[in-house]
Design an enzyme around this catalytic site. Structure first.
Site, short mmCIF file in Angstrom:
data_model
loop_
_atom_site.label_atom_id
_atom_site.label_comp_id
_atom_site.label_asym_id
_atom_site.label_seq_id
_atom_site.Cartn_x
_atom_site.Cartn_y
_atom_site.Cartn_z
N GLY A 34 0.81 -1.29 -0.12
CA GLY A 34 -0.03 0.00 0.04
C GLY A 34 0.78 1.03 0.00
O GLY A 34 1.88 1.18 -0.62
N VAL A 35 0.44 2.31 0.77
CA VAL A 35 1.08 3.69 0.79
C VAL A 35 2.40 3.50 1.40
O VAL A 35 3.53 4.04 0.92
CB VAL A 35 0.23 4.58 1.37
CG1 VAL A 35 0.00 4.55 2.93
CG2 VAL A 35 0.66 6.00 1.12
N ASP A 36 2.64 2.32 2.30
CA ASP A 36 3.91 2.25 3.04
C ASP A 36 4.85 1.83 2.07
O ASP A 36 6.01 2.26 1.97
CB ASP A 36 3.79 1.21 4.17
CG ASP A 36 4.62 1.01 5.12
OD1 ASP A 36 4.64 0.15 5.92
OD2 ASP A 36 5.44 1.85 5.27
N SER A 123 -5.67 3.32 7.54
CA SER A 123 -6.35 2.24 7.75
C SER A 123 -7.37 1.53 7.07
O SER A 123 -8.10 0.49 7.19
CB SER A 123 -7.08 2.16 9.23
OG SER A 123 -6.22 1.90 10.57
N THR A 124 -7.47 2.45 5.99
CA THR A 124 -8.98 2.16 4.97
C THR A 124 -8.56 1.09 3.86
O THR A 124 -9.16 0.82 3.11
CB THR A 124 -9.45 3.49 4.32
OG1 THR A 124 -8.09 3.97 3.56
CG2 THR A 124 -9.52 4.49 5.32
N TYR A 127 -6.16 -2.72 6.32
CA TYR A 127 -6.34 -2.59 7.67
C TYR A 127 -8.05 -2.66 7.97
O TYR A 127 -8.79 -2.87 8.86
CB TYR A 127 -5.89 -1.70 8.52
CG TYR A 127 -4.54 -2.28 8.99
CD1 TYR A 127 -3.95 -3.15 8.44
CD2 TYR A 127 -3.70 -1.19 9.98
CE1 TYR A 127 -2.59 -3.57 9.07
CE2 TYR A 127 -2.37 -1.49 10.35
CZ TYR A 127 -1.84 -2.59 9.76
OH TYR A 127 -0.73 -3.09 10.17
N1 APR Z 1 -0.42 7.64 -2.09
C1 APR Z 1 -1.70 7.80 -1.34
N2 APR Z 1 -2.46 6.85 -0.90
C2 APR Z 1 -2.25 5.71 -1.09
C3 APR Z 1 -0.99 5.37 -1.86
C4 APR Z 1 -0.25 6.46 -2.46
N3 APR Z 1 0.58 5.95 -3.06
N4 APR Z 1 -1.08 4.02 -2.24
C5 APR Z 1 -2.24 3.46 -1.56
N5 APR Z 1 -3.03 4.32 -0.83
C6 APR Z 1 -3.97 4.42 -0.04
C7 APR Z 1 -5.11 3.32 -0.17
O1 APR Z 1 -6.11 3.36 -1.22
C8 APR Z 1 -5.83 3.39 1.20
O2 APR Z 1 -7.13 4.19 1.19
O3 APR Z 1 -3.74 4.57 1.20
C9 APR Z 1 -4.91 4.10 2.18
C10 APR Z 1 -4.40 3.14 3.41
O4 APR Z 1 -4.28 1.70 2.80
P1 APR Z 1 -2.96 1.11 3.27
O5 APR Z 1 -1.77 1.47 2.35
O6 APR Z 1 -3.33 -0.47 2.77
O7 APR Z 1 -2.90 1.00 4.69
P2 APR Z 1 -3.67 0.31 6.02
O8 APR Z 1 -5.00 0.14 5.65
O9 APR Z 1 -3.46 1.38 6.88
O10 APR Z 1 -2.88 -0.77 6.34
C11 APR Z 1 -1.42 -0.68 6.85
O11 APR Z 1 -0.69 -2.08 5.14
O12 APR Z 1 1.07 -1.66 3.36
C12 APR Z 1 0.80 -1.99 4.81
O13 APR Z 1 2.85 -1.96 5.80
C13 APR Z 1 1.34 -1.42 5.83
O14 APR Z 1 1.29 -3.26 7.31
C14 APR Z 1 0.46 -2.10 7.11
C15 APR Z 1 -0.59 -2.16 6.49
#
Ligand code: APR
Length: 175
Positions: A34-36, A123-124, A127
């Site tokens: 994801g964004v991470d 978290s959306t 998570y």
């Molecule tokens: N820029 C902005 N937002 C983004 C990007 C980006 N490049 N990529 C993904 N997103 C959005 C997703 O569409 C979502 O709405 O970030 C939001 C959060 O989604 P996740 O990245 O899946 O984060 P989260 O739901 O908090 O889960 C965290 O996911 O990636 C792993 O290491 C992370 O274990 C942790 C978990």
């Protein structure tokens, strides 16, 4: 009202040039998908190096807490890594933990002299937090913070997907 200090953007948070961008991390701070994943990929190894140092000192990052690192090659100065709650049906204090992510990230940004900050939708994704509830909590918490502090001049909610963008538009039109 603080609506002049809150903006909404659709796109990739790794392209946003605010003082800090807020990453949806996990408690290990070792990156993920994801964004991470996007932030670590675009920002480069300097971010992970600083995360490793933080882990050596304090262990990982608890849900609702936030840590700050360099932004490496990103346009922003800092990345604030916060760990959102995993959605478990709403019976495990998820709303308060999610609100803490936004409050602790804003406090950390102010402590580091940031005037502008961009949030991903914590978290959306993986998570599984319901997007409407998460957006309501994000806007309410940020709005409350801006009422108590003039230190932050601008908060940008960066929505990557359409669902979140529409939800934030509806909610922000109401404040
Ligand atoms: N820029 C902005 N937002 C983004 C990007 C980006 N490049 N990529 C993904 N997103 C959005 C997703 O569409 C979502 O709405 O970030 C939001 C959060 O989604 P996740 O990245 O899946 O984060 P989260 O739901 O908090 O889960 C965290 O996911 O990636 C792993 O290491 C992370 O274990 C942790 C978990």
């Amino acid at each position: 009202m603080n609506y002049r200090r809150i903006e909404l953007l659709q796109g990739d948070i790794t392209k946003v040039d605010t003082d800090a961008i807020v990453n949806a991390a996990n408690s290990s701070l070792m990156g993920g998908g994801g964004v991470d994943g996007a932030i670590h990929r675009a920002g480069g190894p300097a971010i992970l190096e600083e995360c490793l140092k933080i882990v050596e000192v304090q262990g990982g990052c608890h849900t609702g807490e936030a840590v700050i690192t360099t932004a490496g090659n990103l346009p922003s100065k800092y990345v604030i890594h916060t760990v959102g709650p995993v959605w478990q049906g709403g019976t495990n204090n998820e709303p308060e933990k999610l609100a803490n992510c936004y409050r602790n990230s804003l406090n950390l940004a102010v402590k580091n002299g940031c005037k502008t900050i961009a949030f991903s939708n914590i978290s959306t994704g993986v998570y599984g937090y319901p997007k409407r509830e998460a957006a309501e909590i994000a806007v309410k918490t940020v709005n409350e913070f801006l009422q108590t502090s003039q230190a932050i001049e601008k908060v940008i909610f960066v929505c990557f997907d359409n669902d979140n963008l529409e939800l934030y538009q509806q909610i922000l039109n109401r404040i």
